[in-house]
Design a protein around this motif. Structure first.
Motif, PDB file in Angstrom:
ATOM      1  N   LYS A 199      -9.709  14.876  -8.710  1.00  0.00           N
ATOM      2  CA  LYS A 199      -8.600  14.565  -7.812  1.00  0.00           C
ATOM      3  C   LYS A 199      -8.933  13.329  -6.983  1.00  0.00           C
ATOM      4  O   LYS A 199      -8.078  12.493  -6.712  1.00  0.00           O
ATOM      5  N   THR A 200     -10.191  13.209  -6.564  1.00  0.00           N
ATOM      6  CA  THR A 200     -10.571  12.041  -5.765  1.00  0.00           C
ATOM      7  C   THR A 200     -10.507  10.768  -6.618  1.00  0.00           C
ATOM      8  O   THR A 200     -10.129   9.707  -6.119  1.00  0.00           O
ATOM      9  N   TYR A 201     -10.835  10.885  -7.917  1.00  0.00           N
ATOM     10  CA  TYR A 201     -10.705   9.702  -8.775  1.00  0.00           C
ATOM     11  C   TYR A 201      -9.247   9.280  -8.879  1.00  0.00           C
ATOM     12  O   TYR A 201      -8.922   8.092  -8.798  1.00  0.00           O
ATOM     13  N   ASN A 202      -8.357  10.251  -9.083  1.00  0.00           N
ATOM     14  CA  ASN A 202      -6.922   9.925  -9.162  1.00  0.00           C
ATOM     15  C   ASN A 202      -6.460   9.196  -7.903  1.00  0.00           C
ATOM     16  O   ASN A 202      -5.703   8.226  -7.979  1.00  0.00           O
ATOM     17  N   ALA A 203      -6.922   9.686  -6.737  1.00  0.00           N
ATOM     18  CA  ALA A 203      -6.521   9.061  -5.468  1.00  0.00           C
ATOM     19  C   ALA A 203      -7.082   7.638  -5.382  1.00  0.00           C
ATOM     20  O   ALA A 203      -6.395   6.700  -4.958  1.00  0.00           O
ATOM     21  N   LEU A 204      -8.352   7.478  -5.813  1.00  0.00           N
ATOM     22  CA  LEU A 204      -8.965   6.144  -5.791  1.00  0.00           C
ATOM     23  C   LEU A 204      -8.230   5.203  -6.732  1.00  0.00           C
ATOM     24  O   LEU A 204      -7.939   4.050  -6.380  1.00  0.00           O
ATOM     25  N   GLU A 205      -7.888   5.685  -7.930  1.00  0.00           N
ATOM     26  CA  GLU A 205      -7.209   4.829  -8.902  1.00  0.00           C
ATOM     27  C   GLU A 205      -5.886   4.313  -8.353  1.00  0.00           C
ATOM     28  O   GLU A 205      -5.550   3.135  -8.514  1.00  0.00           O
ATOM     29  N   THR A 206      -5.128   5.193  -7.710  1.00  0.00           N
ATOM     30  CA  THR A 206      -3.838   4.784  -7.144  1.00  0.00           C
ATOM     31  C   THR A 206      -4.037   3.651  -6.135  1.00  0.00           C
ATOM     32  O   THR A 206      -3.311   2.648  -6.147  1.00  0.00           O
ATOM     33  N   LEU A 207      -5.053   3.787  -5.259  1.00  0.00           N
ATOM     34  CA  LEU A 207      -5.319   2.740  -4.266  1.00  0.00           C
ATOM     35  C   LEU A 207      -5.757   1.439  -4.940  1.00  0.00           C
ATOM     36  O   LEU A 207      -5.296   0.353  -4.594  1.00  0.00           O
ATOM     37  N   VAL A 208      -6.654   1.571  -5.908  1.00  0.00           N
ATOM     38  CA  VAL A 208      -7.227   0.382  -6.535  1.00  0.00           C
ATOM     39  C   VAL A 208      -6.167  -0.361  -7.366  1.00  0.00           C
ATOM     40  O   VAL A 208      -6.083  -1.592  -7.330  1.00  0.00           O
ATOM     41  N   LEU A 209      -5.329   0.389  -8.091  1.00  0.00           N
ATOM     42  CA  LEU A 209      -4.294  -0.264  -8.910  1.00  0.00           C
ATOM     43  C   LEU A 209      -3.335  -1.072  -8.040  1.00  0.00           C
ATOM     44  O   LEU A 209      -2.832  -2.119  -8.457  1.00  0.00           O
ATOM     45  N   SER A 210      -3.112  -0.606  -6.811  1.00  0.00           N
ATOM     46  CA  SER A 210      -2.184  -1.335  -5.933  1.00  0.00           C
ATOM     47  C   SER A 210      -2.792  -2.653  -5.450  1.00  0.00           C
ATOM     48  O   SER A 210      -2.096  -3.488  -4.879  1.00  0.00           O
ATOM     49  N   SER A 211      -4.092  -2.843  -5.688  1.00  0.00           N
ATOM     50  CA  SER A 211      -4.739  -4.110  -5.288  1.00  0.00           C
ATOM     51  C   SER A 211      -4.656  -5.171  -6.388  1.00  0.00           C
ATOM     52  O   SER A 211      -5.138  -6.294  -6.214  1.00  0.00           O
ATOM     53  N   MET A 212      -4.056  -4.807  -7.526  1.00  0.00           N
ATOM     54  CA  MET A 212      -4.044  -5.716  -8.685  1.00  0.00           C
ATOM     55  C   MET A 212      -3.414  -7.071  -8.361  1.00  0.00           C
ATOM     56  O   MET A 212      -2.313  -7.146  -7.822  1.00  0.00           O
ATOM     57  N   GLU A 213      -4.127  -8.143  -8.706  1.00  0.00           N
ATOM     58  CA  GLU A 213      -3.576  -9.501  -8.597  1.00  0.00           C
ATOM     59  C   GLU A 213      -3.642 -10.166  -9.968  1.00  0.00           C
ATOM     60  O   GLU A 213      -4.619 -10.003 -10.686  1.00  0.00           O
ATOM     61  N   MET A 214      -2.605 -10.944 -10.295  1.00  0.00           N
ATOM     62  CA  MET A 214      -2.617 -11.724 -11.524  1.00  0.00           C
ATOM     63  C   MET A 214      -2.776 -13.202 -11.158  1.00  0.00           C
ATOM     64  O   MET A 214      -2.159 -13.671 -10.202  1.00  0.00           O
ATOM     65  N   HIS A 215      -3.593 -13.922 -11.933  1.00  0.00           N
ATOM     66  CA  HIS A 215      -3.837 -15.342 -11.661  1.00  0.00           C
ATOM     67  C   HIS A 215      -3.800 -16.148 -12.960  1.00  0.00           C
ATOM     68  O   HIS A 215      -3.969 -15.589 -14.043  1.00  0.00           O
ATOM     69  N   PHE A 216      -3.679 -17.484 -12.779  1.00  0.00           N
ATOM     70  CA  PHE A 216      -3.790 -18.434 -13.887  1.00  0.00           C
ATOM     71  C   PHE A 216      -2.852 -18.060 -15.043  1.00  0.00           C
ATOM     72  O   PHE A 216      -3.302 -17.806 -16.168  1.00  0.00           O
ATOM     73  N   ASP A 217      -1.564 -17.969 -14.711  1.00  0.00           N
ATOM     74  CA  ASP A 217      -0.543 -17.677 -15.730  1.00  0.00           C
ATOM     75  C   ASP A 217      -0.815 -16.394 -16.499  1.00  0.00           C
ATOM     76  O   ASP A 217      -0.627 -16.338 -17.713  1.00  0.00           O
ATOM     77  N   ARG A 219      -3.607 -15.055 -17.220  1.00  0.00           N
ATOM     78  CA  ARG A 219      -4.834 -14.988 -18.027  1.00  0.00           C
ATOM     79  C   ARG A 219      -5.966 -14.276 -17.295  1.00  0.00           C
ATOM     80  O   ARG A 219      -7.014 -13.976 -17.866  1.00  0.00           O
ATOM     81  N   CYS A 220      -5.786 -14.010 -15.998  1.00  0.00           N
ATOM     82  CA  CYS A 220      -6.810 -13.309 -15.215  1.00  0.00           C
ATOM     83  C   CYS A 220      -6.155 -12.196 -14.408  1.00  0.00           C
ATOM     84  O   CYS A 220      -5.150 -12.427 -13.726  1.00  0.00           O
ATOM     85  N   ALA A 221      -6.701 -10.981 -14.495  1.00  0.00           N
ATOM     86  CA  ALA A 221      -6.249  -9.858 -13.664  1.00  0.00           C
ATOM     87  C   ALA A 221      -7.421  -9.434 -12.796  1.00  0.00           C
ATOM     88  O   ALA A 221      -8.559  -9.367 -13.275  1.00  0.00           O
ATOM     89  N   MET A 222      -7.162  -9.184 -11.526  1.00  0.00           N
ATOM     90  CA  MET A 222      -8.258  -8.841 -10.609  1.00  0.00           C
ATOM     91  C   MET A 222      -7.942  -7.583  -9.815  1.00  0.00           C
ATOM     92  O   MET A 222      -6.898  -7.486  -9.170  1.00  0.00           O
ATOM     93  N   LEU A 223      -8.849  -6.628  -9.860  1.00  0.00           N
ATOM     94  CA  LEU A 223      -8.782  -5.434  -9.007  1.00  0.00           C
ATOM     95  C   LEU A 223      -9.832  -5.561  -7.914  1.00  0.00           C
ATOM     96  O   LEU A 223     -10.858  -6.220  -8.106  1.00  0.00           O
ATOM     97  N   SER A 224      -9.608  -4.897  -6.792  1.00  0.00           N
ATOM     98  CA  SER A 224     -10.606  -4.863  -5.729  1.00  0.00           C
ATOM     99  C   SER A 224     -10.831  -3.430  -5.292  1.00  0.00           C
ATOM    100  O   SER A 224      -9.899  -2.634  -5.240  1.00  0.00           O
ATOM    101  N   ILE A 225     -12.097  -3.129  -5.026  1.00  0.00           N
ATOM    102  CA  ILE A 225     -12.455  -1.770  -4.598  1.00  0.00           C
ATOM    103  C   ILE A 225     -13.257  -1.888  -3.305  1.00  0.00           C
ATOM    104  O   ILE A 225     -14.348  -2.467  -3.300  1.00  0.00           O
ATOM    105  N   THR A 226     -12.712  -1.359  -2.227  1.00  0.00           N
ATOM    106  CA  THR A 226     -13.363  -1.502  -0.925  1.00  0.00           C
ATOM    107  C   THR A 226     -13.932  -0.165  -0.440  1.00  0.00           C
ATOM    108  O   THR A 226     -13.552   0.904  -0.930  1.00  0.00           O
ATOM    109  N   GLN A 227     -14.838  -0.258   0.516  1.00  0.00           N
ATOM    110  CA  GLN A 227     -15.396   0.952   1.133  1.00  0.00           C
ATOM    111  C   GLN A 227     -14.283   1.776   1.769  1.00  0.00           C
ATOM    112  O   GLN A 227     -14.334   3.011   1.771  1.00  0.00           O
ATOM    113  N   ASP A 228     -13.285   1.085   2.308  1.00  0.00           N
ATOM    114  CA  ASP A 228     -12.163   1.781   2.922  1.00  0.00           C
ATOM    115  C   ASP A 228     -11.406   2.632   1.889  1.00  0.00           C
ATOM    116  O   ASP A 228     -10.957   3.742   2.196  1.00  0.00           O
ATOM    117  N   MET A 229     -11.306   2.126   0.652  1.00  0.00           N
ATOM    118  CA  MET A 229     -10.636   2.905  -0.405  1.00  0.00           C
ATOM    119  C   MET A 229     -11.428   4.166  -0.739  1.00  0.00           C
ATOM    120  O   MET A 229     -10.858   5.221  -1.009  1.00  0.00           O
TER     121      MET A 229
END
Lengths: 322, 322
Positions: A199-217, A219-229
């Motif tokens: 259950k904690t992984y599911n909660a973490l995944e939801t937070l982390v997926l919302s951090s998704m950024e797309m860059h360079f047309d 060609r690059c996808a970036m996730l971020s995982i923070t201590q706060d998450m």
């Protein structure tokens, strides 16, 4: 000095008290190699123990049953799946082993020959260091029982994404078949490596997926995982590993980046790429390393944004060089 | 009538115009079997064609390059990976084939012998019907070239979750190794089957995950996928397949259920279980079927809630019987 299989087997055969070292942030390959080798050596009547300068994720607990805990002064030190000296652990820990590692069994083309002797089958020869360790065990005439097989299988499966990734060879699959023939609970291993969602992984995944950024047309996808998450989800770093696979899975992405905040507020990047982009080149700019399709590094930067911008700049340069 | 490999090979060898049928909601195993068999037969100079009464997901497009489109009146009809007559397609479609299917090559223990001749290797003998088809091709002395190998690999990988699931055997892994030795782009196959995330898939996943319900003290997890979710995400049914794997992956879950709304407003359930729960028994209450760990059925109910409650009641009964 680079050595061959018979020489590596002879070195292990002629020593009696063997300490086995893994890399920090231990994964299923370095641990699978260590546990397989430790069990095989103990089965031969030798003393053997494993040292890791890091927390071992709970998902690997099942391998503990395969070895006995033994305490002794080693007469031989072997590192498994360790590409360079710094990967052994913290500065204070690794100083215990400076110029003391007798043998390194590895599959990283970037291996720095920090050990006295190095047995290297670099990719694409060996998708996992566990392949090379298995061949050493065969060379020694060591018994590959179900306990050894479970650990070797763990290494094979971990480093190939369960035989999905392009580094998988028919040798990898045949070795996996040989291990499965020992009646190992491989489905449990794969569930723990790849499938179990807490259950904690599911909660973490939801937070982390919302951090998704797309860059360079795209060609690059970036996730971020923070201590706060971790705090918000009740999760911790040991559950973050599967998330690193997500950015590269997005259609059209060449560079899948995950930026992780450590407990001390510093940042690290995990870089996964699709051909033809070289992940280890992207990480080399920050002193990191790894393989062509998966690499890692520490990142300069005091804030998450600074760290993200640093790795993005390295990705930008790598994309331009294509 | 149940037949053996030499008899099945003889039947195929002595016919010249062969039509191959897949099951509806076609997956990588039924399609992999069909394309592999079609190519091998065409390579032998026979006429062969594939019929599917459903949309083939775009992710399988790569297999089209392996066959030629041929139109003819068949002198032999073979169904692959089809457990019962109803699975062939809609009522009007399947009536074309009533009492006309000459051979069925399958791996479902629940096969109803709807064909004149049935070659069955039921699990755990064959994790995928593609294993059985490959053995038929070997028995015929057919050439297994890279095109055939790519399709067989697709079947092997699909039905074992890329060699993760407990139905994988060392035979499956060795067959996969033999196919990899033909220099097939297996990493592309696995990316398409398991890894590619489109933007619309990401949007659908977010909606579907928010529908997650836990039941029976955490032993059952249920996702729901509605037509409205497809509209909101810009996605469609062809992207929904990977989501069905999620509910079973949650820690402690024995029954992982996905309830899907069809375009006509009716409902279907996909049931995945962990041992010892029997997925096919849960679906049998509604006339469905499948394997011990993965099965499906149509659901009675006019609203989503009614359909959900119906399948949950069947799960409750199955859990009580444990």
């Amino acid at each position: 000095m680079r050595i061959d299989f018979p020489f590596a087997a002879k070195l292990l055969a002629e020593h009696q008290r063997i300490q086995i070292l893994c890399h920090r942030s231990p994964d299923g390959d370095t641990l699978g190699c260590a546990y397989a080798l430790c069990r095989a050596l103990q089965n031969m009547g030798k003393q053997a123990k494993i040292s890791v300068d890091d927390v071992i994720p709970h998902s690997f607990d099942y391998m503990d049953d395969n070895i006995e805990i033994q305490e002794f002064e080693p007469d031989f030190i072997v590192a498994v799946d360790v590409a360079n000296f710094d990967l052994l652990g913290s500065e204070s820990y690794r100083e215990n082993f400076r110029d003391k590692v007798d043998l390194c069994i590895d599959h990283h083309a970037t291996n720095t020959d920090f050990a006295k002797y190095t047995l290297l089958e670099s990719e694409p020869e060996a998708a996992a260091a566990a392949e090379t360790v298995l061949l050493v065990l065969y060379e020694m005439g060591a018994e590959v029982d179900a306990g050894v097989a479970e650990c070797i299988y763990t290494g094979l499966s971990t480093d190939t994404g369960c035989f999905r990734y392009s580094n998988t060879t028919s040798r990898t699959l045949r070795m996996a078949a040989d291990m499965v023939d020992k009646d190992i609970p491989f489905e449990m291993v794969n569930k723990r490596m790849f499938e179990t969602r807490t259950k904690t992984y599911n909660a973490l995944e939801t937070l982390v997926l919302s951090s998704m950024e797309m860059h360079f047309d795209g060609r690059c996808a970036m996730l971020s995982i923070t201590q706060d998450m971790y705090r918000q989800s009740g999760s911790d770093e040991s559950e973050a590993h599967p998330l690193k696979a997500i950015p590269r899975q997005i259609e059209g992405v060449l560079a899948g980046i995950t930026v992780k905040e450590d407990a001390d507020g510093s940042f690290r990047a995990s870089v996964r790429t699709n051909a033809p982009l070289d992940a280890s080149a992207i990480c080399a700019r920050f002193g990191g390393g790894g393989h062509k399709r998966a690499a890692g590094c520490s990142l300069p930067g005091k804030t998450l944004r600074e760290a993200q911008d640093n790795i993005l700049e390295s990705v930008r340069l790598a994309l331009e060089e294509l």
